[in-house]
Scaffold this motif. Structure first.
Motif, PDB file in Angstrom:
ATOM      1  N   GLN A  48     -40.486  10.351 -65.420  1.00 29.92           N
ATOM      2  CA  GLN A  48     -41.442  11.419 -65.676  1.00 29.92           C
ATOM      3  C   GLN A  48     -42.640  10.786 -66.356  1.00 29.92           C
ATOM      4  O   GLN A  48     -42.566   9.662 -66.823  1.00 29.92           O
ATOM      5  CB  GLN A  48     -40.842  12.486 -66.585  1.00 29.92           C
ATOM      6  N   SER A  49     -43.733  11.516 -66.435  1.00 33.32           N
ATOM      7  CA  SER A  49     -44.890  10.984 -67.129  1.00 33.32           C
ATOM      8  C   SER A  49     -44.885  11.456 -68.578  1.00 33.32           C
ATOM      9  O   SER A  49     -44.179  12.384 -68.940  1.00 33.32           O
ATOM     10  CB  SER A  49     -46.184  11.431 -66.424  1.00 33.32           C
ATOM     11  N   GLY A  50     -45.673  10.778 -69.395  1.00 31.29           N
ATOM     12  CA  GLY A  50     -45.787  11.157 -70.794  1.00 31.29           C
ATOM     13  C   GLY A  50     -44.907  10.313 -71.678  1.00 31.29           C
ATOM     14  O   GLY A  50     -44.124   9.489 -71.219  1.00 31.29           O
ATOM     15  N   PRO A  51     -45.052  10.527 -72.991  1.00 30.49           N
ATOM     16  CA  PRO A  51     -44.318   9.689 -73.943  1.00 30.49           C
ATOM     17  C   PRO A  51     -42.812   9.903 -73.898  1.00 30.49           C
ATOM     18  O   PRO A  51     -42.330  10.979 -73.557  1.00 30.49           O
ATOM     19  CB  PRO A  51     -44.891  10.103 -75.297  1.00 30.49           C
ATOM     20  N   VAL A  52     -42.101   8.846 -74.255  1.00 30.32           N
ATOM     21  CA  VAL A  52     -40.647   8.853 -74.353  1.00 30.32           C
ATOM     22  C   VAL A  52     -40.302   8.415 -75.769  1.00 30.32           C
ATOM     23  O   VAL A  52     -40.877   7.450 -76.279  1.00 30.32           O
ATOM     24  CB  VAL A  52     -40.020   7.879 -73.335  1.00 30.32           C
ATOM     25  N   PHE A  53     -39.377   9.119 -76.388  1.00 26.76           N
ATOM     26  CA  PHE A  53     -38.970   8.801 -77.749  1.00 26.76           C
ATOM     27  C   PHE A  53     -37.542   8.279 -77.729  1.00 26.76           C
ATOM     28  O   PHE A  53     -36.661   8.903 -77.140  1.00 26.76           O
ATOM     29  CB  PHE A  53     -39.030  10.049 -78.641  1.00 26.76           C
ATOM     30  N   ARG A  54     -37.327   7.149 -78.375  1.00 29.97           N
ATOM     31  CA  ARG A  54     -35.970   6.634 -78.581  1.00 29.97           C
ATOM     32  C   ARG A  54     -35.622   6.965 -80.030  1.00 29.97           C
ATOM     33  O   ARG A  54     -36.293   6.519 -80.958  1.00 29.97           O
ATOM     34  CB  ARG A  54     -35.929   5.128 -78.352  1.00 29.97           C
ATOM     35  N   ILE A  55     -34.583   7.772 -80.207  1.00 30.09           N
ATOM     36  CA  ILE A  55     -34.150   8.164 -81.546  1.00 30.09           C
ATOM     37  C   ILE A  55     -32.703   7.733 -81.713  1.00 30.09           C
ATOM     38  O   ILE A  55     -31.830   8.126 -80.943  1.00 30.09           O
ATOM     39  CB  ILE A  55     -34.306   9.684 -81.766  1.00 30.09           C
ATOM     40  N   ASP A  56     -32.487   6.887 -82.709  1.00 30.21           N
ATOM     41  CA  ASP A  56     -31.153   6.399 -83.025  1.00 30.21           C
ATOM     42  C   ASP A  56     -30.802   6.870 -84.430  1.00 30.21           C
ATOM     43  O   ASP A  56     -31.570   6.644 -85.369  1.00 30.21           O
ATOM     44  CB  ASP A  56     -31.098   4.869 -82.969  1.00 30.21           C
ATOM     45  N   LYS A  57     -29.657   7.526 -84.555  1.00 29.76           N
ATOM     46  CA  LYS A  57     -29.194   8.040 -85.848  1.00 29.76           C
ATOM     47  C   LYS A  57     -27.953   7.258 -86.246  1.00 29.76           C
ATOM     48  O   LYS A  57     -27.080   7.019 -85.407  1.00 29.76           O
ATOM     49  CB  LYS A  57     -28.885   9.532 -85.743  1.00 29.76           C
ATOM     50  N   PHE A  58     -27.891   6.876 -87.519  1.00 29.98           N
ATOM     51  CA  PHE A  58     -26.812   6.022 -87.985  1.00 29.98           C
ATOM     52  C   PHE A  58     -26.156   6.581 -89.240  1.00 29.98           C
ATOM     53  O   PHE A  58     -26.831   7.113 -90.116  1.00 29.98           O
ATOM     54  CB  PHE A  58     -27.335   4.623 -88.319  1.00 29.98           C
ATOM     55  N   VAL A  59     -24.838   6.408 -89.332  1.00 29.27           N
ATOM     56  CA  VAL A  59     -24.089   6.628 -90.560  1.00 29.27           C
ATOM     57  C   VAL A  59     -23.810   5.220 -91.085  1.00 29.27           C
ATOM     58  O   VAL A  59     -23.039   4.466 -90.479  1.00 29.27           O
ATOM     59  CB  VAL A  59     -22.772   7.383 -90.311  1.00 29.27           C
ATOM     60  N   VAL A  60     -24.487   4.850 -92.178  1.00 29.30           N
ATOM     61  CA  VAL A  60     -24.419   3.484 -92.700  1.00 29.30           C
ATOM     62  C   VAL A  60     -23.753   3.509 -94.080  1.00 29.30           C
ATOM     63  O   VAL A  60     -24.242   4.197 -94.988  1.00 29.30           O
ATOM     64  CB  VAL A  60     -25.827   2.860 -92.809  1.00 29.30           C
ATOM     65  N   PRO A  61     -22.664   2.762 -94.249  1.00 30.51           N
ATOM     66  CA  PRO A  61     -22.041   2.688 -95.570  1.00 30.51           C
ATOM     67  C   PRO A  61     -23.034   2.149 -96.606  1.00 30.51           C
ATOM     68  O   PRO A  61     -23.884   1.305 -96.285  1.00 30.51           O
ATOM     69  CB  PRO A  61     -20.882   1.705 -95.372  1.00 30.51           C
ATOM     70  N   ALA A  62     -22.928   2.630 -97.831  1.00 26.66           N
ATOM     71  CA  ALA A  62     -23.870   2.267 -98.899  1.00 26.66           C
ATOM     72  C   ALA A  62     -24.011   0.762 -99.062  1.00 26.66           C
ATOM     73  O   ALA A  62     -25.132   0.250 -99.215  1.00 26.66           O
ATOM     74  CB  ALA A  62     -23.436   2.907-100.217  1.00 26.66           C
ATOM     75  N   GLU A  63     -22.898   0.027 -99.005  1.00 23.94           N
ATOM     76  CA  GLU A  63     -22.969  -1.415 -99.232  1.00 23.94           C
ATOM     77  C   GLU A  63     -23.679  -2.168 -98.109  1.00 23.94           C
ATOM     78  O   GLU A  63     -24.203  -3.251 -98.319  1.00 23.94           O
ATOM     79  CB  GLU A  63     -21.570  -2.006 -99.461  1.00 23.94           C
ATOM     80  N   ALA A  64     -23.742  -1.584 -96.912  1.00 24.25           N
ATOM     81  CA  ALA A  64     -24.394  -2.230 -95.777  1.00 24.25           C
ATOM     82  C   ALA A  64     -25.837  -1.774 -95.586  1.00 24.25           C
ATOM     83  O   ALA A  64     -26.575  -2.365 -94.804  1.00 24.25           O
ATOM     84  CB  ALA A  64     -23.605  -1.941 -94.501  1.00 24.25           C
ATOM     85  N   ARG A  65     -26.232  -0.737 -96.313  1.00 21.40           N
ATOM     86  CA  ARG A  65     -27.529  -0.104 -96.076  1.00 21.40           C
ATOM     87  C   ARG A  65     -28.727  -1.039 -96.229  1.00 21.40           C
ATOM     88  O   ARG A  65     -29.582  -1.081 -95.337  1.00 21.40           O
ATOM     89  CB  ARG A  65     -27.668   1.098 -97.003  1.00 21.40           C
ATOM     90  N   GLY A  97     -30.237   8.052 -78.278  1.00 19.18           N
ATOM     91  CA  GLY A  97     -30.694   8.699 -77.059  1.00 19.18           C
ATOM     92  C   GLY A  97     -32.196   8.663 -76.889  1.00 19.18           C
ATOM     93  O   GLY A  97     -32.940   8.289 -77.789  1.00 19.18           O
ATOM     94  N   PHE A  98     -32.602   9.055 -75.688  1.00 21.39           N
ATOM     95  CA  PHE A  98     -34.013   9.179 -75.324  1.00 21.39           C
ATOM     96  C   PHE A  98     -34.385  10.658 -75.346  1.00 21.39           C
ATOM     97  O   PHE A  98     -33.593  11.505 -74.939  1.00 21.39           O
ATOM     98  CB  PHE A  98     -34.284   8.598 -73.943  1.00 21.39           C
ATOM     99  N   TYR A  99     -35.595  10.937 -75.779  1.00 31.46           N
ATOM    100  CA  TYR A  99     -36.062  12.320 -75.916  1.00 31.46           C
ATOM    101  C   TYR A  99     -37.485  12.459 -75.396  1.00 31.46           C
ATOM    102  O   TYR A  99     -38.230  11.497 -75.349  1.00 31.46           O
ATOM    103  CB  TYR A  99     -36.042  12.758 -77.392  1.00 31.46           C
ATOM    104  N   ARG A 100     -37.834  13.692 -75.028  1.00 31.99           N
ATOM    105  CA  ARG A 100     -39.196  14.061 -74.635  1.00 31.99           C
ATOM    106  C   ARG A 100     -39.604  15.266 -75.479  1.00 31.99           C
ATOM    107  O   ARG A 100     -38.752  15.996 -75.976  1.00 31.99           O
ATOM    108  CB  ARG A 100     -39.251  14.459 -73.180  1.00 31.99           C
ATOM    109  N   ILE A 101     -40.881  15.503 -75.546  1.00 35.45           N
ATOM    110  CA  ILE A 101     -41.384  16.688 -76.234  1.00 35.45           C
ATOM    111  C   ILE A 101     -40.942  17.914 -75.453  1.00 35.45           C
ATOM    112  O   ILE A 101     -41.128  17.989 -74.236  1.00 35.45           O
ATOM    113  CB  ILE A 101     -42.920  16.632 -76.372  1.00 35.45           C
ATOM    114  N   ALA A 102     -40.331  18.855 -76.145  1.00 39.65           N
ATOM    115  CA  ALA A 102     -39.810  20.065 -75.485  1.00 39.65           C
ATOM    116  C   ALA A 102     -40.922  21.064 -75.248  1.00 39.65           C
ATOM    117  O   ALA A 102     -41.867  21.159 -75.999  1.00 39.65           O
ATOM    118  CB  ALA A 102     -38.731  20.692 -76.342  1.00 39.65           C
TER     119      ALA A 102
END
Length: 112
Positions: free
Chosen positions: A9-26, A107-112
């Motif tokens: 598709q045309s237009g911007p593509v957003f890559r959004i990665d969400k993480f659960v990171v242990p405090a000691e590794a943050r 995941g990859f996202y687009r403006i809704a």
């Protein structure tokens, strides 16, 4: 960056990665995310990058990365570049996150 298929598709593509990171590794994890995004910022089509560290709220994800790409073509080109760069450096992002005890949702996202 994975090679997840996204429809053309045309237009911007957003890559959004969400993480659960242990405090000691943050600290090390966030430093690595900054390093990766610094590399991505130099690639054609990269519009902006963010590494976000949760400072409040009740969500389970405490680190989020966001990359805005100009197009899917830019994403595909960057994916190949990053894969090659990681191989040259001997960096395995899957092993890195697993060894740090990190869980992710990506995941990859687009403006809704």
């Amino acid at each position: 960056m994975s090679n997840d298929a996204i429809p053309l598709q045309s237009g911007p593509v957003f890559r959004i990665d969400k993480f659960v990171v242990p405090a000691e590794a943050r600290p090390e994890f966030i430093a690595q995310m900054h390093r990766i995004q610094q590399t991505l910022r130099t690639w054609p089509g990269c519009q902006r990058t963010y590494v976000l560290d949760q400072t409040g709220g009740s969500g389970e994800f405490n680190v989020v990365t966001l990359v805005e790409w100009a197009s899917e073509q830019a994403v595909a080109s960057a994916a190949e570049f990053v894969k090659k760069k990681f191989a040259e450096e001997g960096f395995d992002p899957v092993a890195f996150t697993k060894n740090a005890g990190v869980r992710s949702d990506q995941g990859f996202y687009r403006i809704a």
